[in-house]
Design an enzyme around this catalytic site. Sequence first.
Site, mmCIF file in Angstrom:
data_model
loop_
_atom_site.group_PDB
_atom_site.id
_atom_site.type_symbol
_atom_site.label_atom_id
_atom_site.label_comp_id
_atom_site.label_asym_id
_atom_site.label_seq_id
_atom_site.Cartn_x
_atom_site.Cartn_y
_atom_site.Cartn_z
ATOM 1 C CG HIS A 183 -10.726 2.088 5.282
ATOM 2 N ND1 HIS A 183 -9.586 2.663 5.809
ATOM 3 C CD2 HIS A 183 -11.566 3.110 5.004
ATOM 4 C CE1 HIS A 183 -9.732 3.964 5.844
ATOM 5 N NE2 HIS A 183 -10.916 4.272 5.371
ATOM 6 C CG ASP A 188 -6.797 0.304 1.428
ATOM 7 O OD1 ASP A 188 -6.864 0.733 2.596
ATOM 8 O OD2 ASP A 188 -7.754 0.335 0.642
#
Length: 603
Positions: A183, A188
């Site tokens: 996150h 990511d």
Amino acid sequence: MPGRASDPSSSPASSPASFQTSFDDLGQPLADVTFVVLDLETTGGPPSGAEITEIGAVKVRGGRVLGEFQTLVRPASPIPAFVQVLTGITNRMVAASPSTPEVLPSFLEFAGFDRGAVLVAHNAPYDVGFLKAACALTDRSWPGPRVVDTVVLARQLVDRDEAPNRKLGTLARLFGTTTTPDHRALHDARATVDVLHALLARVGNRGVHSLEDLAAFTATAVNPARRAKKHLAVGLPSAPGVYQFRDAAGRVLYVGTSVDVHRRVRSYFTASETRPRMTEMVRAATTVVPVVCATPLEARVRELRLIAEHSPPYNRRSKSPEKVTWVKLTAEAWPRLSLVRQVRDDTAQGAEYLGPFRSARTAELAVAALHDVHPLRQCTRRIPRAPKADGPGACVLAEIGRCGAPCLGADRGGQDAASYAEVVEQVRRALREDAAATLEHGRRRLQALAAQQRYEEAAGTRDRLEAFLRTADRAQRRGPVAASPEIVAARRCAPEPGWPTGGWEVVLIRHGRLAGTCLTPSGADPMPHIDALRATGEVVPAPGPGRPGLLVEETDVLLGWLEQPGVRLVAVQDADASPWACPVRGAGWARSRLAATAVASPA
């Protein structure tokens, strides 16, 4: 590359011209495409109500990383506490960061979408929505790049036995990415790069080697088993209603609703349907049974009833009626809060129920919110009305002031029956009508934790309060509708595409159940139609204490319709005996004030 051969016996003038396919006709090879793999972190929610807090992007071509872009972004509003816990990005971290209008030009220059770069993201519509909103905010035109969604690719290339879902974390574990998604935007994005390369390797085995091939594959790839069943849509009505997929034994596999049953069922056999479980369902289906409905409300209610009756294995909601959880204030000498699966006929003995909750976890949070405020006992053993003098000692909750220790009895310093009954009555009032004490305690706790920068604990406190207030609000609004013997309401027919039009949509509700509905002709007096509907509507007896979960869900759907703008009450039977009203200081009132409570850290 050999061209088209000509007949040597024919004259040059009559021979067709030979040609050779150029490399341009083959499309842009994937190895030559510049992909900008993007991930955004936000304050949570849709682009219309949330803001970007971090941008991470990796530019790759031919399997090589050309560059990376990462920056925190300062939103105009504080980051909610639960988002801070999820992403690790706090208001203090972004306080000195540039705002979205300051960041956007440099990101677009890095991305090079106007130079042909392709945007890649996991669940791309979400990230694209935020970028479009940012462009609109800064009066920039959206460059409109080609977009590749790794979620869409994964749905077509990763089987269910390989991975239970298509979340980024799941795919990262499946493909062994070098970076673990956590996150944070750049991490990511790096993980998504590895997922993209793994998916492109798989799609190459299916003859996809160019960007144009990839676009065609994602647009038209249809499972052969689904395509073979397209004849099931033949003959279905192009009308609004409910449809049921059934297998050879007549078992209902799936129930759905649509404004056009024929068009919706036909879509299950095209590339627009990407859910793996629907591929399995269509493979087993042998027929589709339609039910034409007069109004959207009737269709939604019929869908609920059919799901509750048949428990179709491919409807996610079909599992909920028997798996919902209720919070029960028990009918004992010393009542306590308990989680149960069924509402029993014991309200006359003093039991109180709150629910249904969609998960036991949410119900546990609601119980914890009540225990935070009201010192009910939390032990599960039965305590006699007159505790024994030689009974067990008090638990640790009594020692820290979270329980009055009624198990000890008044003679041994425990709580007496009268004072404990006052606590029980406070809990009963919180469930029924007055959430002020629960709200006030929760708000003080939130503000104290925020002042100490204990944001994770603050997020937990808010989650507990919201779990309780959300369900209590729904129950307190639902109660008067379920108690009313008859409600007749109407609204001007809304311009919903596909549904029949008329003068008024009339709805007859009896004890929280749809007893009938009709559309009156445009320009006609609606009262004769309303009188006929009341005379022929379904007879619904008053529900008992153990009403099933279906009726609760149906009542919620009807309540949502009644609360729409433009709905007019025509008649309410016994309005004086069972008024349609919500508590002044009920859970709905408390939720609105909880939403206004700031718990985020100072910028």
